[in-house]
Design a protein around this motif. Structure first.
Motif, PDB file in Angstrom:
ATOM      1  N   ILE A 195       0.833  -1.203   0.000  1.00 60.56           N
ATOM      2  CA  ILE A 195       0.000   0.000   0.000  1.00 60.56           C
ATOM      3  C   ILE A 195       0.862   1.245   0.000  1.00 60.56           C
ATOM      4  O   ILE A 195       0.629   2.197  -0.769  1.00 60.56           O
ATOM      5  N   LEU A 196       1.872   1.268   0.878  1.00 57.01           N
ATOM      6  CA  LEU A 196       2.754   2.435   0.955  1.00 57.01           C
ATOM      7  C   LEU A 196       3.542   2.619  -0.346  1.00 57.01           C
ATOM      8  O   LEU A 196       3.746   3.757  -0.804  1.00 57.01           O
ATOM      9  N   MET A 197       3.990   1.498  -0.947  1.00 52.69           N
ATOM     10  CA  MET A 197       4.723   1.574  -2.213  1.00 52.69           C
ATOM     11  C   MET A 197       3.834   2.142  -3.317  1.00 52.69           C
ATOM     12  O   MET A 197       4.267   2.979  -4.128  1.00 52.69           O
ATOM     13  N   THR A 198       2.593   1.724  -3.356  1.00 55.50           N
ATOM     14  CA  THR A 198       1.655   2.213  -4.369  1.00 55.50           C
ATOM     15  C   THR A 198       1.426   3.713  -4.208  1.00 55.50           C
ATOM     16  O   THR A 198       1.410   4.470  -5.186  1.00 55.50           O
ATOM     17  N   ILE A 199       1.225   4.144  -2.941  1.00 59.06           N
ATOM     18  CA  ILE A 199       1.028   5.577  -2.681  1.00 59.06           C
ATOM     19  C   ILE A 199       2.254   6.377  -3.094  1.00 59.06           C
ATOM     20  O   ILE A 199       2.164   7.443  -3.709  1.00 59.06           O
ATOM     21  N   ALA A 200       3.434   5.852  -2.751  1.00 58.59           N
ATOM     22  CA  ALA A 200       4.678   6.554  -3.072  1.00 58.59           C
ATOM     23  C   ALA A 200       4.872   6.691  -4.579  1.00 58.59           C
ATOM     24  O   ALA A 200       5.247   7.755  -5.087  1.00 58.59           O
ATOM     25  N   LEU A 201       4.614   5.625  -5.300  1.00 60.01           N
ATOM     26  CA  LEU A 201       4.754   5.682  -6.765  1.00 60.01           C
ATOM     27  C   LEU A 201       3.748   6.641  -7.377  1.00 60.01           C
ATOM     28  O   LEU A 201       4.071   7.393  -8.296  1.00 60.01           O
ATOM     29  N   PHE A 234       4.835   9.892  -9.625  1.00 61.49           N
ATOM     30  CA  PHE A 234       4.418  10.123 -11.013  1.00 61.49           C
ATOM     31  C   PHE A 234       3.637  11.418 -11.163  1.00 61.49           C
ATOM     32  O   PHE A 234       3.715  12.094 -12.183  1.00 61.49           O
ATOM     33  N   GLN A 235       2.867  11.767 -10.098  1.00 59.60           N
ATOM     34  CA  GLN A 235       2.125  13.018 -10.171  1.00 59.60           C
ATOM     35  C   GLN A 235       3.036  14.225 -10.040  1.00 59.60           C
ATOM     36  O   GLN A 235       2.810  15.262 -10.656  1.00 59.60           O
ATOM     37  N   ALA A 236       4.080  14.087  -9.274  1.00 60.49           N
ATOM     38  CA  ALA A 236       4.971  15.224  -9.010  1.00 60.49           C
ATOM     39  C   ALA A 236       6.023  15.412 -10.090  1.00 60.49           C
ATOM     40  O   ALA A 236       6.550  16.503 -10.261  1.00 60.49           O
ATOM     41  N   HIS A 237       6.336  14.378 -10.841  1.00 60.34           N
ATOM     42  CA  HIS A 237       7.403  14.463 -11.840  1.00 60.34           C
ATOM     43  C   HIS A 237       6.836  14.175 -13.229  1.00 60.34           C
ATOM     44  O   HIS A 237       6.326  13.092 -13.491  1.00 60.34           O
ATOM     45  N   THR A 238       6.941  15.164 -14.099  1.00 60.98           N
ATOM     46  CA  THR A 238       6.411  15.054 -15.462  1.00 60.98           C
ATOM     47  C   THR A 238       7.072  13.927 -16.238  1.00 60.98           C
ATOM     48  O   THR A 238       6.427  13.200 -17.000  1.00 60.98           O
ATOM     49  N   TYR A 239       8.382  13.772 -16.062  1.00 52.37           N
ATOM     50  CA  TYR A 239       9.127  12.749 -16.814  1.00 52.37           C
ATOM     51  C   TYR A 239       8.590  11.359 -16.506  1.00 52.37           C
ATOM     52  O   TYR A 239       8.274  10.573 -17.405  1.00 52.37           O
TER      53      TYR A 239
END
Length: 274
Positions: free
Chosen positions: A19-25, A29-34
């Protein structure tokens, strides 16, 4: 229910990690455009690959339908082609009249095809109910196939050009020298054109077509090319080997040709005696 609770308690550490890994990913992805663009690109690639594979599978299973459509279109185009050059003059005399008759054409499928005997035949799907009768010519997309010999309601028996009893009027396309096309019962790819006069400028590679001097085939239906020839000095005629355009060992679809003015032509050529 109790088993589910026990499973969650037993694997709580792993589940919390996932769960924590999913939230972190997700946050990454939301914070980094690349990273976000890479994720979208990968998803698009996967989706495109799946859709492309599905489309290829659909097209494969749709080939039969598409072939039927093309076969019907070819039937129409061949009818138009056969009659295109036949409308220039309306009436001539004797044999010339035959070349100006109109032809109808019907598509048919090959059910069985014999080519390894001395006298070969084909069976096609199409008979009396399809207005197919005896003595009609049969061609494929590449050239002549044979002549209808017998019919039932659903099927027709076709005497193949690979039959020693068959003789067809043929000519050199570029010079209009005529001869008779026969088969010696040997090579299914080679026929013989005999009785071509020595005055004909015969050359290897020249095209041979139907001569049009019959009520079965119209003029200029393709047959093949000259692969070899020999002049018989004693009689003054060539014996020509013709390599067929058709692969007579691999026939699936054919067209049955009908001369719609055959009876009229017969009356012209064979007037009743007083």
């Amino acid at each position: 229910m109790q088993q589910i609770i026990l499973f969650l308690i037993k694997n709580k550490t792993g589940l919390v990690f996932i769960i924590l890994m999913t939230i972190a990913l997700g946050l990454t992805f939301q914070a980094h455009t690349y990273h976000n663009s890479k994720l979208v690109s990968s998803a698009n690639f996967l989706t495109g690959s799946v859709l492309g594979t599905s489309e290829n599978i659909y097209q494969y299973f749709d080939l039969k339908t598409q072939n039927e459509i093309l076969f019907e279109e070819n039937e129409t185009l061949r009818r138009q082609l056969l009659n295109l050059t036949l409308a220039e003059d309306t009436l001539k005399t004797d044999l010339e009249f035959i070349t100006d008759t109109l032809y109808s054409i019907k598509k048919a499928k090959v059910v069985s095809n014999y080519y390894d005997k001395v006298d070969n035949f084909l069976l096609i799907k199409g008979g009396e109910k399809d207005s197919i009768r005896e003595d009609l010519g049969v061609i494929s997309s590449k050239g002549i196939v044979g002549i209808v010999q017998d019919v039932s309601q659903e099927f027709s028996r076709v005497i193949s050009i690979l039959n020693t009893n068959t003789s067809i009027n043929a000519k050199l396309k570029k010079t209009y020298h005529f001869g008779t096309l026969t088969w010696d019962g040997k090579d299914p790819n080679i026929l013989s054109l005999i009785d071509v006069p020595r005055s004909a400028p015969v050359q290897k590679g020249d095209t041979i077509t139907t001569g049009g001097r019959s009520l079965v085939f119209p003029e200029n239906v393709p047959i093949g090319v000259i692969s070899d020839f020999e002049l018989n000095e004693n009689i003054g005629y060539y014996s020509i080997s013709v390599k067929l355009f058709n692969d007579m060992t691999n026939l699936k679809h054919v067209y049955v040709i009908e001369n719609t003015r055959k009876e009229e032509a017969y009356e012209l050529l064979n007037p009743e005696q007083p």
